[in-house]
Design a protein around this motif. Structure first.
Motif, PDB file in Angstrom:
ATOM      1  N   ALA A  71       9.122   0.020   5.287  1.00  0.00           N
ATOM      2  CA  ALA A  71       8.880  -0.272   4.242  1.00  0.00           C
ATOM      3  C   ALA A  71       8.384   0.237   2.615  1.00  0.00           C
ATOM      4  CB  ALA A  71       9.478  -1.283   3.471  1.00  0.00           C
ATOM      5  N   SER A  72       7.146   0.340   3.027  1.00  0.00           N
ATOM      6  CA  SER A  72       6.186   0.786   2.692  1.00  0.00           C
ATOM      7  C   SER A  72       6.543   2.134   1.928  1.00  0.00           C
ATOM      8  CB  SER A  72       4.712   0.720   3.133  1.00  0.00           C
ATOM      9  OG  SER A  72       3.852   1.464   2.619  1.00  0.00           O
ATOM     10  N   ARG A  73       6.313   3.180   2.742  1.00  0.00           N
ATOM     11  CA  ARG A  73       6.507   4.656   2.603  1.00  0.00           C
ATOM     12  C   ARG A  73       8.240   4.963   1.863  1.00  0.00           C
ATOM     13  NH1 ARG A  73       8.029   6.678   8.128  1.00  0.00           N
ATOM     14  NH2 ARG A  73       7.130   5.874   9.128  1.00  0.00           N
ATOM     15  N   ARG A  74       8.775   3.592   1.943  1.00  0.00           N
ATOM     16  CA  ARG A  74       9.853   4.019   1.276  1.00  0.00           C
ATOM     17  C   ARG A  74       9.710   3.611  -0.134  1.00  0.00           C
ATOM     18  NH1 ARG A  74      15.344   1.848   4.330  1.00  0.00           N
ATOM     19  NH2 ARG A  74      15.583   3.162   6.011  1.00  0.00           N
ATOM     20  N   ALA A  75       8.907   2.477  -0.218  1.00  0.00           N
ATOM     21  CA  ALA A  75       8.666   2.240  -1.730  1.00  0.00           C
ATOM     22  C   ALA A  75       7.887   3.410  -2.278  1.00  0.00           C
ATOM     23  CB  ALA A  75       7.726   0.980  -2.087  1.00  0.00           C
ATOM     24  N   GLN A  76       7.162   3.540  -1.898  1.00  0.00           N
ATOM     25  CA  GLN A  76       5.825   4.806  -2.218  1.00  0.00           C
ATOM     26  C   GLN A  76       6.866   6.393  -2.232  1.00  0.00           C
ATOM     27  OE1 GLN A  76       3.830   5.899   1.317  1.00  0.00           O
ATOM     28  NE2 GLN A  76       1.668   4.188   0.462  1.00  0.00           N
ATOM     29  N   GLU A  77       8.082   6.749  -1.624  1.00  0.00           N
ATOM     30  CA  GLU A  77       8.683   7.457  -1.514  1.00  0.00           C
ATOM     31  C   GLU A  77       9.662   7.629  -3.539  1.00  0.00           C
ATOM     32  OE1 GLU A  77      11.187   7.971   1.384  1.00  0.00           O
ATOM     33  OE2 GLU A  77       9.919   8.759   2.732  1.00  0.00           O
ATOM     34  N   ALA A  78      10.084   6.619  -3.035  1.00  0.00           N
ATOM     35  CA  ALA A  78      10.440   5.870  -4.357  1.00  0.00           C
ATOM     36  C   ALA A  78      10.000   6.198  -5.456  1.00  0.00           C
ATOM     37  CB  ALA A  78      11.646   4.133  -4.703  1.00  0.00           C
ATOM     38  N   ALA A  79       8.240   5.771  -5.667  1.00  0.00           N
ATOM     39  CA  ALA A  79       7.135   5.708  -6.584  1.00  0.00           C
ATOM     40  C   ALA A  79       7.037   7.722  -6.709  1.00  0.00           C
ATOM     41  CB  ALA A  79       6.108   5.055  -6.333  1.00  0.00           C
TER      42      ALA A  79
END
Length: 149
Positions: A71-79
């Motif tokens: 989830a953190s990686r997805r959030a970082q990718e989205a950011a």
């Protein structure tokens, strides 16, 4: 050799090498449902051993950690994607401004070229007028009389 021979030989191999990976079976055979006399381990399915409980806790934590990391990686990718989109928009705005300035400079270049051509024509006209004025002044009335005769 009949089909039953194959089954018998397979059972013999399986019995001879139980528990050895790659031989007869891949996993150790399961323990009997009832314990041996004097065996302190519980055979009740409801009770779990501390080792199994620890393993279950570790697996749960590892799974939760992996999900949080995902989830953190997805959030970082989205950011990162949002930042990239903002950067792209800034670049496009800057390019649009540069294009507008270039069009304005092109227009000014044409105006300056016209002005320069007009000035050049006026300079040429003045040169001709000055040359005509000098030639007419340099001719005296005597020269005019001589030229007319």
């Amino acid at each position: 050799m009949d089909p039953g021979d194959f089954d018998r030989s397979r059972r013999r191999i399986s019995r001879g090498f139980q528990g050895l990976p790659g031989r007869g079976e891949l996993w150790f055979s399961p323990r009997p449902a009832s314990g041996f006399p004097g065996d302190r381990r519980s055979t009740d399915v409801q009770e779990t051993s501390p080792l199994l409980e620890d393993l279950r806790r570790r697996l749960t934590r590892a799974f939760q950690w992996a999900m949080q990391r995902r989830a953190s990686r997805r959030a970082q990718e989205a950011a990162a994607a949002a930042l990239e989109e903002q950067s792209r928009e800034r670049v496009e705005v800057a390019l649009a401004g540069l294009r507008a300035e270039l069009v304005e400079m092109h227009f000014q270049n044409h105006q300056l070229a016209r002005t320069l051509l007009d000035l050049n024509m006026k300079v040429q006209q003045l040169k001709k007028e000055c040359e005509l004025g000098f030639t007419s002044d340099s001719q005296s009335p005597k020269d005019n009389a001589a030229n007319s005769e």
